[in-house]
Each structure stands twice: as structure tokens, then as C-alpha cells.
Design an enzyme around this catalytic site. Structure first.
Site, PDB file in Angstrom:
ATOM      1  N   ASP A  86       0.387   9.474  -3.588  1.00 40.66           N
ATOM      2  CA  ASP A  86       1.272   9.017  -4.661  1.00 40.66           C
ATOM      3  C   ASP A  86       0.945   9.747  -5.968  1.00 40.66           C
ATOM      4  OD1 ASP A  86       3.368   7.304  -5.047  1.00 40.66           O
ATOM      5  OD2 ASP A  86       2.156   5.478  -5.031  1.00 40.66           O
ATOM      6  N   GLU A 185      12.277  -0.027  -2.640  1.00 39.24           N
ATOM      7  CA  GLU A 185      11.425  -1.201  -2.881  1.00 39.24           C
ATOM      8  C   GLU A 185      12.191  -2.265  -3.659  1.00 39.24           C
ATOM      9  OE1 GLU A 185       7.534  -0.440  -4.526  1.00 39.24           O
ATOM     10  OE2 GLU A 185       7.168  -2.589  -4.856  1.00 39.24           O
TER      11      GLU A 185
HETATM   12  O1  KIV Z   1       1.879   2.400  -4.413  1.00 38.83           O
HETATM   13  C1  KIV Z   1       2.218   2.056  -3.268  1.00 38.83           C
HETATM   14  O2  KIV Z   1       1.413   1.627  -2.438  1.00 38.83           O
HETATM   15  C2  KIV Z   1       3.621   2.189  -2.928  1.00 38.83           C
HETATM   16  C3  KIV Z   1       4.095   1.615  -1.633  1.00 38.83           C
HETATM   17  C4  KIV Z   1       3.874   0.166  -1.509  1.00 38.83           C
HETATM   18  C5  KIV Z   1       5.513   1.976  -1.389  1.00 38.83           C
HETATM   19  O3  KIV Z   1       4.346   2.739  -3.673  1.00 38.83           O
END
Ligand code: KIV
Length: 288
Positions: A86, A185
Site C-alpha cells: 500500500d 470499500e
Molecule cells: O489498508 C488496508 O489494509 C486496505 C485494505 C483493507 C483494502 O486498504
């Protein structure tokens, strides 16, 4: 039968095949190994770690260095599952160049295999640029936690007709920009179903109902380790939180009553070695 590494083409091919994609967050090697043994398709090193690992009340404090570190921890498990890293807050919003460099760090240093970033149409040029650098991008629409203040809290999005139209326009723009999948989401299930039906790339839902091409959950939620009130969309597939408390209580009792460590847990001195008399019994050689 040994399982092959899950690739981006594998994930893309799952669209409309009827076999849903399963994704779970992971932040460390032990969890990554266990989840990989369960044959999930994606290990998502999410910036949710800011809340569930670091204890913050939002994902905003998470830094790119921390994301690199956690991606490395997961990558060292050498999972068959695809690893998504991420991009945290402020690591891609400032410029397209910043986005390429940050995404590149997650792959080059963190050993992630693709990156995820939050945002709609306005991020299409950024996504195009990152994808053109050879870095696969997963989009993230709807309830985007990095915009918690702009949204006025962690609130379900796209609940109006206008909101649904905007979400669809965002999703189509992200698809044109080259994402290989999109996380949806916190959106109504009928809106997620509509977006899923209009895209050629898979959607992965969290709080978006059953009609997406896959699902993602935070590992501690699905394992029932979170002690607070879980969001409505969470299903706890185990109650490991209770198991942890129970195990730690048993450990404490066993230490206190002397039953741990037992004879099977102790080491002896080397063969032929023993403590001399004068060192036994408190150093004075006197038996108590
Ligand atoms: O930060 C995260 O874990 C996420 C997922 C839950 C989609 O963005």
C-alpha cells in the site's frame, strides 16, 4: 500438488470466471506464512497496519519507510500469494514523479509485486505514469481511509444516485489508466455490483457486498483478534483473540505454580560435567 506463484495475469483472468479472489492483509512473515498455507490469492500489506499494528486511530501517520519494512517482512515468507504494498498518505499525492519513486521503493526495497493507491479520476494520470514505469497498480475507491477527514469519518460512500454515478466514473477512469484491479470499500452492495459489471478488471470488495470479484479482510478481523466493536461488514472466522488471552492466562498460572518449565523444557550440563558441591546449596556447600 505445488501451487504456482499468483501473478497479475492470473488475477485478471479470474474476472467473470466464477472463482472469487481472496485477499487478506498481512504485516509480518509469520502471518504471511500461515495465510499462504491457506492458499489465499493476495497478501495485502495495507496501511491499515497504522491502526491494527501501530495503534493509531487512522492510517495517516504511516510512513513510506514503515511500509517498505512491512513489505520486506511479508516478502521474506516467500509466499505463493501475490504481494500488494500500500502506498501510504503523502507518498504519491504530491506529484506523478513522487508516485513513481514511492511505488518503485515498495517493489525494489520492499519486494512487493504491485502497489495500491487510493483515489478516483484525479489520480488517473498518476496511475498511468506508475503503470508506464512497469509497476502494476491496484486502485482503491469508495471509503478511502486516507481521506478520513474529508469524508467526516469512516463512512459508507456512494449511497446516493449521484454518488453511485461518480463512483462508476472513477472506476472507469482508473481502468482506462491501467489498474489491474480495484478495491471497493464501504459502498452499497448494489453499487459495487454495478461497478463490477461495468469493468473488465476485477473488483475486490470490503464492506461492498457479495457481488464483487473478490473479497479482502484485515487479518486480525477475520481471525477475531480485534477487541473493539468490529464494523458491520466483518465476519470473524475464528476467535483467536480469546485463544490468545486464554493461553497467556494458562502460561501465567503455570509460571506461578511452578509447573512451567517442566523437565521436558530444561537443558542439562554437558556429559560428564556437574556443579561442584561448594556451588550448590547457595554457595556455602551447606544443605538447607
Ligand atoms: O489498508 C488496508 O489494509 C486496505 C485494505 C483493507 C483494502 O486498504
Amino acid at each position: 500438488m505445488t501451487r504456482e506463484k499468483t501473478t497479475i495475469p492470473d488475477l485478471r483472468a479470474r474476472k467473470g470466471q466464477g472463482q472469487k479472489i481472496t485477499a487478506v492483509t498481512a504485516y509480518d512473515a509469520t502471518m504471511a506464512r500461515l495465510l499462504d498455507e491457506a492458499e489465499v490469492d493476495i497478501l495485502m500489506v495495507g496501511d491499515s497496519l497504522g491502526m491494527v499494528v501501530q495503534g493509531w486511530d487512522s492510517t495517516l501517520p504511516v510512513t513510506l519507510d514503515q511500509m517498505v519494512y512491512h513489505c520486506q517482512c511479508v516478502a521474506r515468507a516467500r509466499p505463493r500469494a501475490h504481494i500488494v504494498g500500500d502506498l501510504p498518505f503523502l507518498s504519491y499525492q504530491a506529484s506523478e514523479e513522487q508516485a513513481v519513486l514511492s511505488a518503485g521503493r515498495l517493489l525494489q526495497e520492499g519486494h512487493a509485486e504491485s502497489v495500491k493507491l487510493e483515489g478516483g479520476r484525479t489520480f488517473a494520470p498518476t496511475i498511468r505514469r506508475v503503470v508506464s514505469a512497469g509497476i502494476p497498480v491496484m486502485g482503491h475507491l469508495g471509503l478511502t481511509p486516507q481521506s478520513v477527514h474529508a469524508m467526516g469519518g469512516f463512512k459508507v460512500q456512494a449511497r446516493s444516485e449521484q454518488g453511485a454515478r461518480e463512483l462508476l466514473a472513477d472506476a472507469l477512469a482508473l481502468e482506462s489508466a491501467g489498474v489491474y484491479a480495484i478495491v471497493l470499500e464501504g459502498v452499497p452492495s448494489e453499487v459495487a455490483a454495478l461497478v463490477t459489471s461495468r469493468l473488465s478488471v476485477p473488483t475486490i470488495g470490503i464492506g461492498a457486498g457479495p457481488e464483487t470479484d473478490g473479497q479482502v479482510l484485515v487479518c486480525y478481523d477475520l481471525l477475531g483478534m480485534y477487541r473493539g466493536r468490529a464494523p458491520k461488514f466483518v465476519r470473524r472466522f475464528a476467535e483467536l483473540g480469546d485463544g490468545v488471552v486464554e493461553a497467556a492466562r494458562s502460561y501465567r498460572s503455570a509460571v506461578q505454580d511452578g509447573s512451567f518449565p517442566g523437565p521436558q523444557h530444561v537443558f542439562g550440563m554437558s556429559q560428564g560435567e556437574q556443579l561442584p558441591e561448594e556451588l550448590r546449596y547457595g554457595g556455602d556447600g551447606e544443605q538447607p
